[in-house]
Design a protein around this motif. Structure first.
Motif, PDB file in Angstrom:
ATOM      1  N   LEU A  30     -28.859  -3.231  -0.214  1.00  0.00           N
ATOM      2  CA  LEU A  30     -29.860  -3.941   0.582  1.00  0.00           C
ATOM      3  C   LEU A  30     -30.033  -3.347   1.978  1.00  0.00           C
ATOM      4  O   LEU A  30     -30.775  -3.882   2.793  1.00  0.00           O
ATOM      5  CB  LEU A  30     -29.468  -5.419   0.704  1.00  0.00           C
ATOM      6  N   SER A  31     -29.356  -2.233   2.242  1.00  0.00           N
ATOM      7  CA  SER A  31     -29.346  -1.694   3.606  1.00  0.00           C
ATOM      8  C   SER A  31     -30.694  -1.119   4.035  1.00  0.00           C
ATOM      9  O   SER A  31     -30.950  -0.951   5.230  1.00  0.00           O
ATOM     10  CB  SER A  31     -28.275  -0.603   3.733  1.00  0.00           C
ATOM     11  N   ARG A  32     -31.569  -0.802   3.077  1.00  0.00           N
ATOM     12  CA  ARG A  32     -32.856  -0.180   3.427  1.00  0.00           C
ATOM     13  C   ARG A  32     -33.965  -1.214   3.636  1.00  0.00           C
ATOM     14  O   ARG A  32     -35.101  -0.860   3.925  1.00  0.00           O
ATOM     15  CB  ARG A  32     -33.263   0.815   2.339  1.00  0.00           C
ATOM     16  N   ILE A  33     -33.624  -2.485   3.514  1.00  0.00           N
ATOM     17  CA  ILE A  33     -34.631  -3.527   3.751  1.00  0.00           C
ATOM     18  C   ILE A  33     -34.959  -3.589   5.242  1.00  0.00           C
ATOM     19  O   ILE A  33     -34.060  -3.628   6.089  1.00  0.00           O
ATOM     20  CB  ILE A  33     -34.121  -4.894   3.265  1.00  0.00           C
ATOM     21  N   THR A  34     -36.237  -3.581   5.553  1.00  0.00           N
ATOM     22  CA  THR A  34     -36.672  -3.696   6.946  1.00  0.00           C
ATOM     23  C   THR A  34     -37.718  -4.801   7.069  1.00  0.00           C
ATOM     24  O   THR A  34     -38.393  -5.149   6.098  1.00  0.00           O
ATOM     25  CB  THR A  34     -37.282  -2.374   7.453  1.00  0.00           C
ATOM     26  N   VAL A  35     -37.822  -5.314   8.302  1.00  0.00           N
ATOM     27  CA  VAL A  35     -38.859  -6.297   8.630  1.00  0.00           C
ATOM     28  C   VAL A  35     -39.577  -5.778   9.870  1.00  0.00           C
ATOM     29  O   VAL A  35     -38.943  -5.485  10.890  1.00  0.00           O
ATOM     30  CB  VAL A  35     -38.265  -7.688   8.898  1.00  0.00           C
ATOM     31  N   GLU A  36     -40.883  -5.656   9.776  1.00  0.00           N
ATOM     32  CA  GLU A  36     -41.670  -5.083  10.862  1.00  0.00           C
ATOM     33  C   GLU A  36     -42.968  -5.865  11.034  1.00  0.00           C
ATOM     34  O   GLU A  36     -43.367  -6.621  10.134  1.00  0.00           O
ATOM     35  CB  GLU A  36     -42.010  -3.618  10.557  1.00  0.00           C
TER      36      GLU A  36
END
Length: 585
Positions: A30-36
């Motif tokens: 899940l480390s590549r999940i981003t919120v932008e």
């Protein structure tokens, strides 16, 4: 108070509840999940790539997975709407209550809003300016000074332990020339006819006071000493005088270094520090005796293929090996760089950042290679290059200085346009892009002048409070009272301004990580634009004005919003190194 980090955690929890497995049966990464922020503001407040980065490893259709994630997020009370867009992006729209609560927390935070613990106290050395102490600062040094200083401020605000450093190039041939130039001005101060300044010496009038000071201290005594002894004394006095002048010039720009490192200390005691550094690289297997090929292109007539002591920099990423000791036993300039980097590493820095001019582009690879050889992966090396600044006055190039006759001094520019316009405009382009600086435009009072536009927003915030105190008959407004009424802010423009304010913590962290302080200048301009827009709506519609005598609670709510804008403008401008004025005249 970083809403993007907040919702990143919420989304990860929602995904964890789905118990996704990768193709090997293990837990999904899940480390590549981003919120932008979404690229198009009409798509919502936040966007996540969760389904896009997890679909392939878990063997699922990205859009179908996005629907599952969206359904899980709809249970979050702070989320008003969730939509799946394109091939699998998940867009979130937050409800007004969330934004109102965020504003209340922002008001309570005050000057600490946006401050981050991202750096976790890691020690970072930012070295910038480092101009040769052979004359006054010129406008060519200005951009690097501002970029380096603003970046150091930004990193400190983001939780790094930052040291601002200036490397004094006070060794080498240019310092010998400086001493001889000062000696000539010394003779002039004694009344000798020195004629025209010989070619190869520094002709600037800035050495006249140095000559006068030497005459006052030594009389004609220096002329009665052996040349080498006299020149050593002159060298010491002149470097001290030049560095005092450089410090004064930098102070005008609100640039203050904590460490001034002298190159001459590396050459002291028979260059003990340099010899020790070369020995260290030798023990690590990075030094050998050999010859270098001639420069690219035609072989010079005087080229001699002589054995030298070489740094095997090609083994650690450079495009050619670098000489450290010449065939005659003299150290190269780069040998001092080796000792200097060894010194920084010994001081315990986790990262060292160099801010250099565009003409140092060929210097980057050898410094990165040196860092690998000295410290391996224990020292992160970053080199930022600042492109040229072109000066204009009403669109016409400015080339000549009134004082030096050769270059425009930093002091001249500060005295003409002021510190704040310089600091802001030097950051209104990314450091690796050329920058045009027009004296007329940066002092123009219009929206087209970014620094005026941002500072005018600050002044307007203060004017709102002056108006409120006058019309409501109150001496002051405490933050707690202002934050309590945040729930009354429901207008679309008011919520949009809160959303813009909420971007600030993320902006601080992303700009610090990317080493891009120009992002801060861009953000402040956008924030000012949003605030001015809301002000203008109140001009057209009395119901939206910040101060309504007949509705004290709504006034308090809007004053809270204005206070938050003032806080962020003050914080951001301080990091840039500029003032947030209470009024403008």
């Amino acid at each position: 108070m970083n809403i993007f980090a907040d919702f990143n955690e919420r989304i990860i929890k929602a995904v964890e509840a789905l118990d996704l497995k990768d193709k090997d049966g293990g837990s999904a990464d899940l480390s590549r999940i981003t919120v932008e922020p979404p690229r198009d503001a009409t798509h919502g407040d936040l966007a996540t790539n969760a389904a896009m980065v997890l679909a392939k490893p878990t063997g699922q259709n990205p859009r179908a997975l996005a629907e599952k994630i969206a359904e899980a997020l709809r249970a979050d009370a702070d989320i008003a709407a969730v939509e799946v867009a394109g091939p699998g992006f998940v867009n979130l729209r937050l409800n007004d209550r969330y934004w109102q609560a965020h504003l209340a927390a922002l008001i309570a935070s005050g000057a600490d809003y946006g401050r981050s613990s991202l750096g976790k106290g890691k020690k970072v050395n930012v070295e910038y300016v480092s101009a040769n102490p052979t004359g006054p600062m010129h406008v060519g040094h200005c951009r690097g000074a501002v970029v380096g200083d603003a970046l150091a401020n930004l990193l400190s605000f983001a939780g790094f332990d930052v040291t601002k450093e200036y490397y004094i190039n006070d060794a080498g041939a240019q310092i010998d020339v400086l001493a001889r130039s000062a000696m000539l001005r010394y003779r002039e101060a004694l009344g000798d006819d020195i004629g025209d300044i010989p070619a190869g010496l520094y002709p600037g009038d800035y050495l006249v006071p140095v000559g006068q000071a030497l005459a006052a201290e030594f009389g004609r005594g220096l002329l009665q000493m052996p040349d080498d002894e006299a020149l050593e004394l002159v060298k010491d006095r002149t470097i001290d005088a030049m560095m005092a002048m450089i410090r004064e010039d930098l102070a005008l720009l609100n640039v203050h270094h904590e460490v001034f490192f002298s190159e001459r200390t590396l050459h002291a005691n028979d260059a003990q520090a340099i010899r020790a550094a070369i020995t260290d690289l030798t023990l690590k297997g990075h030094i050998y005796k050999g010859t270098l090929p001639p420069p690219k292109g035609d072989k010079p007539d005087d080229w001699e293929d002589r054995e030298q002591t070489l740094f095997r920099s090609t083994a650690v990423g450079d495009d050619m090996d670098r000489p450290l000791v010449k065939s005659d036993g003299q150290f190269t300039y780069f040998a001092a760089d080796v000792a200097y980097l060894e010194d920084k590493f010994a001081r315990g820095f986790d990262e060292t950042i160099f801010i250099l001019g565009a003409d140092h582009g060929g210097y980057v690879k050898r410094m990165e290679a040196l860092a690998k050889a000295v410290a391996g992966d224990r020292l992160k090396m970053t080199v930022l290059l600042c492109q040229l600044v072109r000066l204009y006055r009403n669109g016409e190039p400015v080339r000549m200085s009134k004082r030096s006759g050769e270059f425009i001094t930093l002091r001249e520019v500060v005295e003409e346009v002021g510190r704040d316009p310089i600091r802001f405009m030097m950051l209104f382009r990314k450091n690796d892009a050329p920058l045009d600086f027009d004296f007329a435009k940066v002092t123009e009072q219009s929206k087209d002048n970014p620094v005026f536009y941002v500072q005018y927003a600050s002044a307007r915030c203060h004017s709102v409070f002056r108006q409120a105190r006058e019309q409501l008959g109150e001496a002051a407004f405490d933050r707690q009272s202002l934050s309590k009424e945040a729930s009354r802010l429901t207008d679309e423009g008011e919520i949009a301004l809160i959303r813009k304010l909420a971007e600030y913590p993320r902006l601080i962290e992303s700009a610090a990580v990317a080493h891009e302080p120009h992002r801060l200048a861009f953000y402040l301009y956008d924030l000012a634009s949003s605030f001015h827009g809301l002000w203008n709506r109140g001009t057209d519609n009395p119901d939206l004005r910040f101060v309504k005598v007949t509705d004290r609670q709504s006034t308090y709510a809007r004053l809270g919003l204005v206070q938050a804008v003032a806080d962020v403008l003050t914080s951001g401008l301080a990091l840039i190194g500029a003032e947030a004025p209470a009024e403008m005249r």
